[in-house]
Write a protein that holds these residues in place. Structure first.
Motif, short mmCIF file in Angstrom:
data_model
loop_
_atom_site.label_atom_id
_atom_site.label_comp_id
_atom_site.label_asym_id
_atom_site.label_seq_id
_atom_site.Cartn_x
_atom_site.Cartn_y
_atom_site.Cartn_z
N LYS A 3 0.74 -1.19 -0.07
CA LYS A 3 0.17 -0.19 -0.03
C LYS A 3 0.94 1.23 -0.03
N THR A 4 2.02 1.21 0.55
CA THR A 4 2.95 2.58 0.57
C THR A 4 3.46 2.71 -0.44
N ARG A 5 3.87 1.58 -1.43
CA ARG A 5 4.13 1.90 -2.93
C ARG A 5 2.93 2.49 -3.79
N LYS A 6 1.96 1.94 -3.34
CA LYS A 6 0.87 2.33 -4.21
C LYS A 6 0.47 3.82 -4.08
N LYS A 7 0.36 4.35 -2.51
CA LYS A 7 0.26 5.46 -2.25
C LYS A 7 1.18 6.45 -2.86
N ALA A 171 -7.04 15.57 -11.00
CA ALA A 171 -5.73 15.03 -10.43
C ALA A 171 -5.80 14.70 -8.87
N LEU A 172 -6.53 15.30 -8.07
CA LEU A 172 -6.77 15.10 -6.65
C LEU A 172 -7.52 13.90 -6.46
N LEU A 173 -8.47 13.71 -7.45
CA LEU A 173 -9.26 12.56 -7.08
C LEU A 173 -8.49 10.97 -7.38
N CYS A 174 -7.78 11.18 -8.55
CA CYS A 174 -6.86 10.14 -8.82
C CYS A 174 -6.25 9.26 -7.61
#
Length: 174
Positions: A3-7, A171-174
């Motif tokens: 999850k950290t990489r994805k974030k 962009a903020l929603l992605c």
């Protein structure tokens, strides 16, 4: 850890999109930037003693576009600026007044295309040559027949700001 990489990847995408949009906005702002002109340059706005066509000569080598600003440097109480229709300009009268500025220096934004006419209304000043006519263009430049010119600076800025807002929100929603 996954999850950290994805974030981090999501945050990198957002940062990249914002950077690209900010860069585009700056480039568009420079493309449609207005120009501020000091009328008469260092001579300012006063009775032209040596050349009664000083202001006409001054304007002839300039291209004015919607949104440009004219600065009339003069001493309050000795001169003023009146924007008039063509007949008032030609006759040096204050009939058909569009705008009056009595405090110097005066900053006047050119709001529309076409010819704009300015005089000093103090007795004898206009007839002595203290008058200016400028031809204002839309800022889109000359384009061949059938080709659309770019929109004016104001409408481009509004459209650009709207587009940037949408992209930032996306962009903020992605």
């Amino acid at each position: 850890m996954h999850k950290t990489r994805k974030k981090m990847a999501t945050e990198m995408r957002r940062a990249t999109v914002i950077l690209v949009l900010a860069s585009t906005l700056i480039q568009l702002q420079n493309t449609y930037a207005t120009t501020t002109y000091t009328v008469g340059d260092s001579f300012g706005w006063q009775i032209p003693t040596a050349n009664p066509n000083l202001y006409g000569d001054w304007a002839n080598n300039k291209t004015f576009v919607v949104g440009d600003v004219l600065v009339f440097n003069f001493t309050t109480g000795q001169h003023d600026v009146w924007e008039l229709t063509e007949p008032g300009y030609d006759a040096c009268t204050t009939s058909d007044t569009i705008l009056t500025v009595n405090k110097g220096p005066a900053r006047i934004t050119l709001p529309s295309t076409g010819e704009h006419y300015f005089i000093c209304a103090y007795l004898g000043h206009c007839s002595a040559g203290q008058k200016l006519k400028v031809d204002v263009r839309d800022g889109g430049g000359d384009t061949p027949a059938g080709v659309l010119s770019p929109p004016g600076a104001a409408s481009s800025l509004v459209a650009t700001m709207s587009l940037v807002s949408v992209f930032i929100a996306f962009a903020l929603l992605c």
